[in-house]
Design an enzyme around this catalytic site. Structure first.
Site, mmCIF file in Angstrom:
data_model
loop_
_atom_site.group_PDB
_atom_site.id
_atom_site.type_symbol
_atom_site.label_atom_id
_atom_site.label_comp_id
_atom_site.label_asym_id
_atom_site.label_seq_id
_atom_site.Cartn_x
_atom_site.Cartn_y
_atom_site.Cartn_z
ATOM 1 N N TYR A 33 0.817 -1.210 0.000
ATOM 2 C CA TYR A 33 0.000 0.000 0.000
ATOM 3 C C TYR A 33 0.849 1.257 0.000
ATOM 4 O O TYR A 33 2.056 1.198 0.233
ATOM 5 C CB TYR A 33 -0.974 0.002 1.186
ATOM 6 N N ARG A 52 8.356 3.902 -4.642
ATOM 7 C CA ARG A 52 8.346 2.925 -3.539
ATOM 8 C C ARG A 52 7.319 1.838 -3.799
ATOM 9 O O ARG A 52 7.539 0.671 -3.466
ATOM 10 C CB ARG A 52 8.092 3.628 -2.211
ATOM 11 N N ARG A 100 -7.963 -20.619 -1.361
ATOM 12 C CA ARG A 100 -7.013 -20.400 -0.273
ATOM 13 C C ARG A 100 -5.890 -21.437 -0.267
ATOM 14 O O ARG A 100 -6.124 -22.629 -0.113
ATOM 15 C CB ARG A 100 -7.720 -20.397 1.090
ATOM 16 N N HIS A 102 -1.406 -21.229 0.554
ATOM 17 C CA HIS A 102 -0.296 -20.304 0.825
ATOM 18 C C HIS A 102 0.457 -19.949 -0.463
ATOM 19 O O HIS A 102 0.815 -18.803 -0.687
ATOM 20 C CB HIS A 102 0.657 -20.902 1.857
ATOM 21 N N LYS A 147 6.487 -1.925 1.985
ATOM 22 C CA LYS A 147 5.299 -1.317 2.604
ATOM 23 C C LYS A 147 4.115 -2.267 2.426
ATOM 24 O O LYS A 147 3.299 -2.109 1.504
ATOM 25 C CB LYS A 147 5.025 0.069 1.998
ATOM 26 N N GLU A 179 11.863 2.982 14.305
ATOM 27 C CA GLU A 179 10.991 4.047 13.778
ATOM 28 C C GLU A 179 9.714 4.058 14.599
ATOM 29 O O GLU A 179 9.624 3.399 15.633
ATOM 30 C CB GLU A 179 10.702 3.810 12.290
ATOM 31 N N LEU A 203 10.985 1.394 7.257
ATOM 32 C CA LEU A 203 10.419 1.824 5.983
ATOM 33 C C LEU A 203 11.106 3.134 5.596
ATOM 34 O O LEU A 203 11.193 4.062 6.414
ATOM 35 C CB LEU A 203 8.911 2.061 6.118
HETATM 36 N N1 PDD Z 1 2.773 5.237 7.271
HETATM 37 N N2 PDD Z 1 7.418 4.034 8.886
HETATM 38 C C1 PDD Z 1 6.285 3.319 8.866
HETATM 39 C C2 PDD Z 1 6.265 1.999 9.546
HETATM 40 C C3 PDD Z 1 5.135 3.830 8.216
HETATM 41 O O1 PDD Z 1 3.999 3.114 8.196
HETATM 42 C C4 PDD Z 1 5.200 5.106 7.610
HETATM 43 C C5 PDD Z 1 4.010 5.711 6.908
HETATM 44 C C6 PDD Z 1 6.406 5.821 7.668
HETATM 45 C C7 PDD Z 1 6.568 7.174 7.022
HETATM 46 O O2 PDD Z 1 6.548 7.038 5.628
HETATM 47 P P1 PDD Z 1 6.038 8.201 4.666
HETATM 48 O O3 PDD Z 1 6.845 9.395 5.001
HETATM 49 O O4 PDD Z 1 6.325 7.676 3.309
HETATM 50 O O5 PDD Z 1 4.553 8.394 4.922
HETATM 51 C C8 PDD Z 1 7.500 5.248 8.299
HETATM 52 C C9 PDD Z 1 1.588 5.669 6.578
HETATM 53 C C10 PDD Z 1 1.375 7.142 6.637
HETATM 54 C C11 PDD Z 1 0.409 4.858 7.092
HETATM 55 O O6 PDD Z 1 0.588 3.664 7.248
HETATM 56 O O7 PDD Z 1 -0.673 5.414 7.293
#
Ligand code: PDD
Length: 281
Positions: A33, A52, A100, A102, A147, A179, A203
């Site tokens: 996503y 990304r 379903r 894996h 992501k 993070e 991320l």
């Molecule tokens: N999340 N780290 C993680 C684990 C994240 O889920 C996100 C963003 C970031 C920051 O990434 P960016 O600057 O590209 O938004 C760092 C989004 C906003 C979410 O899951 O809603």
């Protein structure tokens, strides 16, 4: 609530937007996503987001091919249909629907989901807010650079934050900060701006990438190096970044106040610079 969503080549009523029960996104979190901020109608850092997205898809071998401009047209049409001038675009690509099992089939068609939400952002100005945070163990898998919607460890930590009336949980792995549950974390000590290196442990945030560019215009020294829980608590200033929160100052971590619980000057300056760059498109 938005009026319209986009699912697999169709604009549909948001309330009736549905996917199949055997979608692998639902059954296995086999899905990636992006969350893209929209400020005054500008799609913020769109190129980085789509880059990304290509990376996440390729790493998981999800065979969804797209053209930048086709997606951009859908985004703009949805923003228009939903009257979203300030908010976020949510995009998810699942591997698709299959009995379903894996193991996945080679010729499965990915599911595409896009919609928008209105949102008021925390931007520098008279209502600019700092937030409280808590710390939590980082329970995630080893490919945090992708992501994916595989977010349960993030959700557990985010709900600890919610219970403690905090905005975000800062994740710790072996005594070091990785993070936030949905943000990147930065500390300032003297003239150093320190954040975790963009490897598989975090991320690589799009906001983070944009800020790295902005820092070059300042006298701050960028240090991309992991830092400890103690360094976090001893920092002069701390802030988080994400597409939903832009640059948001952190004023408290668990019981420890940062910068006496006040927004720091450097954080404020960076937030002003970043917001200005977003406004200019
Ligand atoms: N999340 N780290 C993680 C684990 C994240 O889920 C996100 C963003 C970031 C920051 O990434 P960016 O600057 O590209 O938004 C760092 C989004 C906003 C979410 O899951 O809603």
């Amino acid at each position: 609530m938005p009026k319209t969503a986009y699912i697999n080549n169709k604009y549909v009523n948001f309330k009736n937007a549905k996917i199949h029960i055997e979608d692998r996104g639902l059954q296995f979190a086999d899905s990636v996503y992006e969350v893209i901020a929209v400020l005054n109608g500008n799609l913020i850092d769109l190129d980085f987001h789509l880059k990304r997205l290509r990376y996440s898809l390729a790493e998981l071998d999800i065979k969804y091919k797209f053209y930048h401009n086709d997606l951009k047209k859908i985004f703009l049409k949805l923003l228009n249909k939903n009257n979203t001038l300030n908010g976020i675009i949510y995009l998810q690509v699942t591997r698709g629907v299959q009995y379903r099992e894996h193991k996945y089939e080679d010729k499965i068609t990915p599911t595409l989901i896009i919609y928008t939400r209105n949102k008021k952002f925390n931007l520098p100005g008279k209502n600019f807010k700092g937030v409280n945070t808590v710390t939590h163990e980082d329970l995630r898998w080893k490919r945090r650079d992708i992501k994916t919607v595989n977010l349960l460890p993030n959700i557990i930590a985010a709900n600890k934050a919610k219970k403690m009336k905090a905005y975000e949980a800062i994740l710790l792995k072996n005594g070091k900060v990785t993070e936030g549950t949905s943000s990147n974390i930065w500390i300032i000590k003297k003239n150093n701006l320190i954040t975790h290196p963009a490897n598989t442990d975090i991320l690589k945030g799009v906001t983070r990438t944009s800020i790295l560019k902005i820092i070059k215009k300042t006298s701050l020294k960028l240090v991309e190096k992991s830092f400890t829980h103690k360094q976090l608590l001893d920092a002069d200033e701390v802030f988080l970044t994400s597409s939903g929160s832009f640059i948001t100052p952190i004023l408290k971590i668990d019981k420890k106040k940062i910068n006496n619980g006040k927004i720091g000057n450097i954080t404020l300056k960076l937030a002003e610079m970043y917001t200005k760059s977003c406004m200019n498109g």
